[in-house]
Design a protein around this motif. Structure first.
Motif, PDB file in Angstrom:
ATOM      1  N   ASN A 289      -2.942   1.584  11.361  1.00  0.00           N
ATOM      2  CA  ASN A 289      -1.974   2.458  12.036  1.00  0.00           C
ATOM      3  C   ASN A 289      -0.549   2.176  11.562  1.00  0.00           C
ATOM      4  O   ASN A 289       0.406   2.186  12.335  1.00  0.00           O
ATOM      5  N   LEU A 290      -0.387   1.916  10.248  1.00  0.00           N
ATOM      6  CA  LEU A 290       0.909   1.537   9.696  1.00  0.00           C
ATOM      7  C   LEU A 290       1.717   2.761   9.288  1.00  0.00           C
ATOM      8  O   LEU A 290       1.163   3.814   8.958  1.00  0.00           O
ATOM      9  N   VAL A 291       3.031   2.609   9.269  1.00  0.00           N
ATOM     10  CA  VAL A 291       3.944   3.648   8.811  1.00  0.00           C
ATOM     11  C   VAL A 291       4.790   3.073   7.685  1.00  0.00           C
ATOM     12  O   VAL A 291       4.762   1.865   7.410  1.00  0.00           O
ATOM     13  N   ALA A 292       5.553   3.937   7.004  1.00  0.00           N
ATOM     14  CA  ALA A 292       6.363   3.491   5.873  1.00  0.00           C
ATOM     15  C   ALA A 292       7.371   2.431   6.315  1.00  0.00           C
ATOM     16  O   ALA A 292       8.002   2.542   7.372  1.00  0.00           O
ATOM     17  N   GLY A 293       7.518   1.397   5.507  1.00  0.00           N
ATOM     18  CA  GLY A 293       8.451   0.308   5.803  1.00  0.00           C
ATOM     19  C   GLY A 293       7.863  -1.021   5.362  1.00  0.00           C
ATOM     20  O   GLY A 293       6.770  -1.082   4.795  1.00  0.00           O
ATOM     21  N   THR A 294       8.602  -2.078   5.626  1.00  0.00           N
ATOM     22  CA  THR A 294       8.135  -3.422   5.282  1.00  0.00           C
ATOM     23  C   THR A 294       7.944  -4.220   6.561  1.00  0.00           C
ATOM     24  O   THR A 294       8.881  -4.402   7.343  1.00  0.00           O
TER      25      THR A 294
ATOM     26  N   ILE B 247       0.854  -1.191   0.000  1.00  0.00           N
ATOM     27  CA  ILE B 247       0.000   0.000   0.000  1.00  0.00           C
ATOM     28  C   ILE B 247       0.884   1.233   0.000  1.00  0.00           C
ATOM     29  O   ILE B 247       2.094   1.162   0.266  1.00  0.00           O
ATOM     30  N   THR B 248       0.306   2.366  -0.309  1.00  0.00           N
ATOM     31  CA  THR B 248       1.037   3.633  -0.330  1.00  0.00           C
ATOM     32  C   THR B 248       0.314   4.634   0.562  1.00  0.00           C
ATOM     33  O   THR B 248      -0.911   4.800   0.457  1.00  0.00           O
ATOM     34  N   LEU B 249       1.063   5.262   1.481  1.00  0.00           N
ATOM     35  CA  LEU B 249       0.478   6.272   2.356  1.00  0.00           C
ATOM     36  C   LEU B 249      -0.142   7.389   1.516  1.00  0.00           C
ATOM     37  O   LEU B 249       0.356   7.682   0.409  1.00  0.00           O
ATOM     38  N   PRO B 250      -1.269   7.985   1.924  1.00  0.00           N
ATOM     39  CA  PRO B 250      -1.814   7.962   3.292  1.00  0.00           C
ATOM     40  C   PRO B 250      -2.639   6.712   3.646  1.00  0.00           C
ATOM     41  O   PRO B 250      -3.088   6.599   4.776  1.00  0.00           O
TER      42      PRO B 250
END
Length: 641
Positions: free
Chosen positions: A336-341, A288-291
């Motif tokens: 509630n995810l942030v950028a990363g794997t 997925i890609t933020l936001p």
């Protein structure tokens, strides 16, 4: 009575007739559901059999062909009587006893009808039922079958998931078995010293004769060699029917028919089947890609001999910030995810306490991440496997430390842009070092220096691929020394071998691969003691697959030249093509959106051609099956259960 003499003759004749009737062969239909896939069977018991007796009898379990599939009803069950031992018994031509090495035996013969292709669990359930309900000698269980049934014989005897299945067999006789030959299964059959006598016709148009030839070759080339060596009989015939001759009691080799051959062998030790571990599936990798910062997990668990008692989710790697709606259900929501794997693990436990686990990668791209190029561009991913030190310092290569994790992070393309592509190995014995002096031409020496190796056959899964595109793969396998021999790479039905000893130039290459559910699965086999993987190059071909080939096909031609059975289909289907064309025939399956999901290449002879195709890994739904040979194309719709 005026003539007592005639009365005596009449009584004698009547007693003789009644005696013959008492000795007649009786085959009884039993409408008992052993599994959901077999709801009835034929039972043949030896003359003089008594359920209360302590006498034990050898058992033949016969598996029929695809044409005899049925629901076990009184209308469908008699299909089982068309071929093999049940036909001989029904005709009264099956011998009532056999004498081998001075000892006389009588068989119990169980002939179940299956609704669909029998799994190994189905076969094992029938064996267990027979041992529990009849006076079966558990050291003399013989498994035989024809076509589909012969393929199921190979699959059960060489089963990789349950080590107890092969241990139950005293001998097998697969007839024109419709199972693709596997080195793994051959090794398992050899390591269990299962006696094998396989039969086939050399011109079989439905199940190619190399199926039997290769299975026997793989069994007998196992080190140490099996005792006894597997044997085969290849009849000089062009049809699919090798079973009439093979099951004929009058057909003998070395002065033995197949039934007398079976009775030479007996299992010395019987292992009671233990609990079969469950299978965990954490679902496909996601990106997925933020936001956007949440995804729905799609986990599941299955258990062949029981039920799933619990699900547990845990984080294995990745950022610390996340929220799971539940850690104890199969398909929670991750937010509630942030950028990363992230890597999450699903662990399932069955009702007997056995567990299994599977991992899924969730890649969260930053909102500022530049999207990868689209359209017709060809892009490349290069991967170096190593052991945690001396990573390759070339930005065009991805370093995968397999000593740290057998699940890679998402790779970058050679231009530095991010991809959704990752890889996983199911097993590794270790990482070996070829040293710094190696000279290579197939890949940089830094890539060839380290090799992931294993003493077991294993699987590499490449995920995150685009189903609408094709891919080329090149594998590097090398190890210093002169005793490691050959590593085999297999994708679908295509093999590529690399002589691994001091290899500096040879690669294993595959082209025009079509992903299935975004994945390409590669089997890595050892042909001696070890198999090796040093690195790989994956090329993504930019041109999308054509999906309109079936548009010009007329309804009339679809009905006359192409037949698919069964339809709906659950696992394997029988494709029949009837025309005068010959050559390499391409078979492709498209989903409802027109994306190709699976492809086969089949050699076709002029006239009617029959081929088994395995589509068990496809998702349930409706597909268009398209067959192409030269300028001729036909299509039909199939339903996958």
């Amino acid at each position: 009575m005026k003539n007592p003499k005639y009365l005596s003759v009449l009584i004698g004749m009547l007693m003789l007739f009644l005696g013959q009737q008492a000795d007649a062969q009786v085959q009884t239909a039993r409408y008992t559901s052993i599994t959901s896939n077999t709801k009835a069977f034929y039972e043949y018991l030896p003359q003089g059999y008594s359920a209360t007796s302590t006498s034990k009898y050898p058992m033949i379990l016969f598996l029929h062909g695809m044409g005899e599939l049925g629901d076990g009803s009184p209308t469908n069950l008699p299909k089982v009587l068309r071929n093999g031992p049940p036909k001989l018994i029904n005709n009264g031509t099956f011998p009532t006893s056999f004498t081998v090495n001075g000892q006389t035996f009588k068989f119990i013969v169980i002939s179940p009808q299956f609704v669909d292709w029998p799994t190994s669990a189905d076969i094992d359930a029938v064996i267990t039922y027979a041992i529990n309900n009849y006076n079966v000698d558990p050291t003399r269980v013989y498994l035989t079958g024809l076509s589909m049934g012969g393929g199921a014989v190979w699959e059960y005897a060489g089963n990789e998931q349950n080590a107890n299945y092969p241990k139950r067999l005293a001998g097998i006789a697969p007839i024109c078995g419709a199972a693709y030959p596997s080195v793994y299964r051959g090794n398992i059959i050899a390591n269990n010293n299962i006696p094998v006598w396989a039969f086939h016709n050399d011109g079989d148009p439905t199940a190619p004769v190399f199926y039997t030839n290769d299975f026997v070759k793989y069994i007998n080339s196992t080190i140490p060699a099996p005792n006894p060596l597997a044997r085969k009989t290849i009849f000089a015939a062009t049809g699919h029917d090798a079973w009439t001759q093979a099951y004929n009691p009058g057909y003998r080799e070395n002065n033995m028919n197949v039934y007398e051959w079976m009775l030479q062998y007996k299992k010395g030790v019987v292992t009671t089947p233990s609990n079969v571990p469950p299978v965990a599936n954490a679902g496909a990798d996601k990106s997925i890609t933020l936001p956007a910062n949440s995804v729905a997990m799609t986990g599941s668990g299955t258990d062949a001999d029981g039920s799933i008692a619990s699900y547990t989710w845990s984080k294995v790697a990745g950022p610390t910030q996340y929220t799971l709606s539940s850690t104890t259900i199969a398909s929670p929501t991750l937010s509630n995810l942030v950028a990363g794997t992230y890597t999450f693990r699903l662990t399932v436990k069955d009702n007997a306490g056995a567990t299994a686990a599977d991992d899924v990668n969730i890649t969260v791209n930053s909102a500022t991440t530049t999207p990868p190029p689209t359209g017709g561009a060809t892009r490349t991913v290069k991967v170096n496997l190593y052991g945690g030190s001396n990573a390759y310092g070339d930005a065009t290569w991805n370093n995968w430390n397999t000593s740290g994790s057998l699940n890679s992070a998402s790779f970058k393309y050679t231009d530095g842009t991010a991809s959704t592509i990752s890889a996983s190995l199911n097993q590794q014995s270790g990482v070996s070092d070829n040293g710094t002096t190696i000279t290579t031409t197939m890949a940089p020496k830094e890539v060839v220096r380290y090799a992931s190796y294993s003493t077991s056959n294993r699987t590499l899964t490449i995920s995150g691929l685009d189903n609408s595109k094709t891919y080329n793969l090149e594998f590097y396998a090398s190890r210093t020394g002169a005793t490691n021999n050959t590593t085999r790479f297999t994708i679908g039905s295509v093999n590529a071998d690399v002589k691994t000893d001091n290899n500096t130039a040879t690669t294993a290459s595959f082209s025009a691969l079509i992903p299935v559910s975004g994945k390409i699965t590669v089997s890595i086999s050892k042909l001696n003691t070890y198999n090796y993987l040093n690195g790989l190059t994956l090329t993504e071909n930019g041109t999308a697959l054509a999906t309109t080939a079936a548009a010009s096909v007329s309804t009339e031609s679809m009905q006359t030249g192409l037949t698919v059975y069964p339809n709906p289909v659950q696992d394997r289907l029988l494709l029949q093509v009837n025309n005068e064309l010959s050559g390499q025939m391409k078979v492709r399956l498209f989903d409802i959106s027109g994306v190709a999901q699976k492809e086969f290449t089949v050699a076709k002879q002029a006239g009617s051609s029959q081929t088994y195709l395995s589509i068990g890994d496809l998702k349930a739904g409706t597909y268009t099956l398209t067959v192409q040979l030269g300028d001729w194309t036909e299509s039909t719709k199939i339903s996958k259960l």
